[in-house]
Design a protein around this motif. Structure first.
Motif, mmCIF file in Angstrom:
data_model
loop_
_atom_site.group_PDB
_atom_site.id
_atom_site.type_symbol
_atom_site.label_atom_id
_atom_site.label_comp_id
_atom_site.label_asym_id
_atom_site.label_seq_id
_atom_site.Cartn_x
_atom_site.Cartn_y
_atom_site.Cartn_z
ATOM 1 N N ALA A 1 0.806 -1.223 0.000
ATOM 2 C CA ALA A 1 0.000 0.000 0.000
ATOM 3 C C ALA A 1 0.842 1.277 0.000
ATOM 4 C CB ALA A 1 -0.937 -0.001 1.209
ATOM 5 N N ASN A 2 0.547 2.153 -0.985
ATOM 6 C CA ASN A 2 1.170 3.476 -1.079
ATOM 7 C C ASN A 2 2.698 3.437 -1.034
ATOM 8 O OD1 ASN A 2 -1.388 4.712 -1.192
ATOM 9 N ND2 ASN A 2 -1.541 4.693 1.037
ATOM 10 N N LEU A 3 3.253 2.428 -1.657
ATOM 11 C CA LEU A 3 4.710 2.288 -1.719
ATOM 12 C C LEU A 3 5.352 3.471 -2.444
ATOM 13 C CD1 LEU A 3 7.265 0.415 -1.448
ATOM 14 C CD2 LEU A 3 6.671 -0.481 -3.712
ATOM 15 N N ILE A 4 4.646 3.994 -3.440
ATOM 16 C CA ILE A 4 5.181 5.090 -4.261
ATOM 17 C C ILE A 4 4.347 6.356 -4.024
ATOM 18 C CG2 ILE A 4 5.688 5.843 -6.612
ATOM 19 C CD1 ILE A 4 5.755 2.766 -7.295
ATOM 20 N N PRO A 5 4.905 7.370 -3.392
ATOM 21 C CA PRO A 5 4.151 8.606 -3.111
ATOM 22 C C PRO A 5 3.916 9.437 -4.367
ATOM 23 C CG PRO A 5 6.408 8.802 -2.337
ATOM 24 C CD PRO A 5 6.254 7.390 -2.787
ATOM 25 N N ALA A 6 2.907 10.274 -4.327
ATOM 26 C CA ALA A 6 2.537 11.114 -5.468
ATOM 27 C C ALA A 6 3.656 12.072 -5.865
ATOM 28 C CB ALA A 6 1.266 11.889 -5.146
ATOM 29 N N THR A 7 4.462 12.486 -4.883
ATOM 30 C CA THR A 7 5.536 13.454 -5.160
ATOM 31 C C THR A 7 6.638 12.871 -6.038
ATOM 32 O OG1 THR A 7 6.528 12.820 -3.037
ATOM 33 C CG2 THR A 7 5.155 14.809 -3.070
ATOM 34 N N TRP A 8 6.657 11.548 -6.190
ATOM 35 C CA TRP A 8 7.681 10.901 -7.024
ATOM 36 C C TRP A 8 7.253 10.803 -8.495
ATOM 37 C CZ3 TRP A 8 10.105 6.069 -4.212
ATOM 38 C CH2 TRP A 8 10.599 6.467 -2.959
ATOM 39 N N ILE A 9 6.013 11.103 -8.777
ATOM 40 C CA ILE A 9 5.471 10.869 -10.115
ATOM 41 C C ILE A 9 5.715 12.041 -11.066
ATOM 42 C CG2 ILE A 9 3.367 10.374 -11.428
ATOM 43 C CD1 ILE A 9 4.388 8.086 -9.599
ATOM 44 N N LYS A 10 6.283 11.733 -12.199
ATOM 45 C CA LYS A 10 6.577 12.728 -13.231
ATOM 46 C C LYS A 10 5.280 13.210 -13.881
ATOM 47 C CE LYS A 10 9.339 13.106 -17.483
ATOM 48 N NZ LYS A 10 10.232 12.341 -18.408
ATOM 49 N N ARG A 11 5.190 14.485 -14.174
ATOM 50 C CA ARG A 11 3.985 15.045 -14.801
ATOM 51 C C ARG A 11 3.776 14.444 -16.191
ATOM 52 N NH1 ARG A 11 0.469 18.753 -13.724
ATOM 53 N NH2 ARG A 11 1.589 19.362 -11.818
ATOM 54 N N ASN A 12 2.513 14.114 -16.489
ATOM 55 C CA ASN A 12 2.118 13.528 -17.775
ATOM 56 C C ASN A 12 2.710 12.139 -18.036
ATOM 57 O OD1 ASN A 12 0.515 15.738 -18.483
ATOM 58 N ND2 ASN A 12 2.265 16.831 -19.337
ATOM 59 N N SER A 13 3.003 11.424 -16.956
ATOM 60 C CA SER A 13 3.500 10.057 -17.097
ATOM 61 C C SER A 13 2.331 9.066 -17.143
ATOM 62 C CB SER A 13 4.433 9.712 -15.936
ATOM 63 O OG SER A 13 3.749 9.859 -14.698
ATOM 64 N N ILE A 14 2.652 7.823 -17.508
ATOM 65 C CA ILE A 14 1.664 6.749 -17.576
ATOM 66 C C ILE A 14 1.878 5.845 -16.371
ATOM 67 C CG2 ILE A 14 0.774 4.838 -18.962
ATOM 68 C CD1 ILE A 14 0.568 7.586 -20.340
ATOM 69 N N ILE A 15 0.849 5.655 -15.566
ATOM 70 C CA ILE A 15 0.961 4.830 -14.359
ATOM 71 C C ILE A 15 0.034 3.618 -14.476
ATOM 72 C CG2 ILE A 15 0.828 4.776 -11.837
ATOM 73 C CD1 ILE A 15 2.783 6.864 -12.922
ATOM 74 N N ILE A 16 0.634 2.417 -14.531
ATOM 75 C CA ILE A 16 -0.141 1.177 -14.576
ATOM 76 C C ILE A 16 0.187 0.395 -13.305
ATOM 77 C CG2 ILE A 16 -0.663 -0.932 -15.864
ATOM 78 C CD1 ILE A 16 0.242 0.500 -18.400
ATOM 79 N N ASP A 17 -0.743 0.391 -12.386
ATOM 80 C CA ASP A 17 -0.521 -0.152 -11.045
ATOM 81 C C ASP A 17 -1.274 -1.470 -10.860
ATOM 82 O OD1 ASP A 17 -0.039 -0.570 -8.375
ATOM 83 O OD2 ASP A 17 -0.989 1.269 -7.662
ATOM 84 N N PHE A 18 -0.513 -2.551 -10.704
ATOM 85 C CA PHE A 18 -1.094 -3.869 -10.452
ATOM 86 C C PHE A 18 -1.110 -4.186 -8.951
ATOM 87 C CE2 PHE A 18 0.253 -4.283 -14.855
ATOM 88 C CZ PHE A 18 -0.743 -5.058 -15.429
ATOM 89 N N GLY A 19 -0.553 -3.300 -8.136
ATOM 90 C CA GLY A 19 -0.457 -3.543 -6.696
ATOM 91 C C GLY A 19 -1.817 -3.685 -6.035
ATOM 92 N N TYR A 20 -1.872 -4.555 -5.024
ATOM 93 C CA TYR A 20 -3.148 -4.837 -4.343
ATOM 94 C C TYR A 20 -2.831 -5.193 -2.902
ATOM 95 C CZ TYR A 20 -7.859 -6.873 -3.820
ATOM 96 O OH TYR A 20 -9.150 -7.150 -3.438
ATOM 97 N N ASP A 21 -3.236 -4.315 -1.983
ATOM 98 C CA ASP A 21 -2.891 -4.540 -0.579
ATOM 99 C C ASP A 21 -4.028 -4.063 0.329
ATOM 100 O OD1 ASP A 21 -1.383 -5.228 1.643
ATOM 101 O OD2 ASP A 21 -0.187 -3.389 1.632
ATOM 102 N N PHE A 22 -4.229 -4.789 1.447
ATOM 103 C CA PHE A 22 -5.221 -4.404 2.454
ATOM 104 C C PHE A 22 -4.528 -3.650 3.583
ATOM 105 C CE2 PHE A 22 -7.426 -8.000 0.491
ATOM 106 C CZ PHE A 22 -8.724 -7.494 0.383
ATOM 107 N N LYS A 23 -5.109 -2.511 3.963
ATOM 108 C CA LYS A 23 -4.552 -1.742 5.069
ATOM 109 C C LYS A 23 -5.691 -1.027 5.780
ATOM 110 C CE LYS A 23 -0.839 1.552 6.089
ATOM 111 N NZ LYS A 23 0.164 2.462 5.483
ATOM 112 N N ASN A 24 -5.829 -1.303 7.073
ATOM 113 C CA ASN A 24 -6.909 -0.691 7.869
ATOM 114 C C ASN A 24 -8.286 -0.917 7.253
ATOM 115 O OD1 ASN A 24 -4.944 0.387 9.648
ATOM 116 N ND2 ASN A 24 -4.666 2.160 8.310
ATOM 117 N N GLY A 25 -8.472 -2.128 6.721
ATOM 118 C CA GLY A 25 -9.775 -2.497 6.171
ATOM 119 C C GLY A 25 -10.069 -1.958 4.782
ATOM 120 N N LYS A 26 -9.076 -1.294 4.174
ATOM 121 C CA LYS A 26 -9.277 -0.744 2.830
ATOM 122 C C LYS A 26 -8.272 -1.338 1.849
ATOM 123 C CE LYS A 26 -11.216 3.718 4.282
ATOM 124 N NZ LYS A 26 -11.075 5.204 4.180
#
Length: 270
Positions: A198-223
């Motif tokens: 969960a949230n391994l990669i923070p938003a501040t690390w993401i380049k503007r206008n990049s393509i993000i394909i996230d296959f990650g799937y994790d349970f944390k605090n019931g979400k």
């Protein structure tokens, strides 16, 4: 753009339904070992789609203590069964069993996950990336592609597929130092992640206008969370959220692969 995976999966499934109706009966066998809740959550999703498509899904459950030899025996048995069109060995397996020792016994024409040499299919995760790139006219050539995680289901097969296309790829694994990891991700034009943290990669690390394909799937605090922070969608040109991002599309691709298995076996019979 935030991708609606549920909507896209329904588009794929509608098209598959017409093709599956051409077969009198289709049977998909899933071998599950142990009692991992996430494993049976994935199987539940597959069962729902199977019912939607008129596919008979048969789950063969084994205790965590099952031997490699017994699993191989079952796969060989299913491989010879003409009523079974597709076989899936549900991962992950208990640590005492090496998946390679078992998967290699799945016949290529029944290999839904695309793991076996000379399989009729590509792995579903690769099909998801191909589908999204084609649908949204994404050209990965000349772009910096970063893959986070090198697992069997996501990172490794996507890396191998892109490598054959002479794409320059950077892979981030557990041993990659945090400072180096951040630097690589910040420069990524296309970021593909499949760690499951969960949230391994923070938003501040993401380049503007990049393509993000996230296959990650994790349970944390019931979400449920993906690897990439949802706030990253503000910078991304294309972003797959978790849930309802790559997950539903991945399940749809599993059944598209099953259809290829059916067609291959039907062709051989004729």
């Amino acid at each position: 753009m935030i991708i609606n995976g549920k909507e896209l999966s329904q588009y794929i499934i509608r098209r598959l339904r017409k093709e599956f109706s051409n077969f009198r009966e289709v049977n998909l066998a899933i071998i599950a070992v142990g009692n991992n809740p996430s494993v049976f959550s994935f199987i539940k999703q597959k069962k729902k789609t199977a019912d939607n498509l008129g596919v008979n899904l048969k789950v063969y459950r084994f205790q965590k203590s099952v031997s490699t030899r017994r699993l191989i025996q079952k796969i060989v048995e299913l491989g010879k069964d003409k009523k079974i069109q597709g076989i899936i060995l549900q991962l992950p397996l208990p640590e005492n069993i090496n998946p390679d020792d078992v998967i290699s016994f799945i016949p290529p024409e029944k290999d839904v996950d695309g793991f076996v040499e000379k399989s009729v299919n590509l792995p579903p995760s690769v099909e998801v990336v191909k589908f999204l790139m084609r649908r949204h006219n994404i050209n990965y050539r000349g772009k910096k592609v970063v893959i986070v995680g090198y697992g069997r289901l996501v990172g490794k097969p996507i890396y191998n597929w892109l490598k054959k296309k002479n794409v320059k790829i950077f892979v981030i694994e557990k041993q990659t130092l945090l400072k180096e990891r951040r630097k690589i991700i910040e420069s990524a034009d296309i970021l593909i992640s499949g760690v499951g943290k969960a949230n391994l990669i923070p938003a501040t690390w993401i380049k503007r206008n990049s393509i993000i394909i996230d296959f990650g799937y994790d349970f944390k605090n019931g979400k449920i969370y993906g690897d990439v922070s949802k706030n990253a969608s503000k910078n991304a040109l294309l972003f797959t959220p978790t849930p309802n991002g790559t997950g539903p599309i991945l399940v749809a691709m599993i059944f598209r692969n099953l259809l290829k298995c059916c067609k291959k076996q039907r062709f051989n019979i004729e």
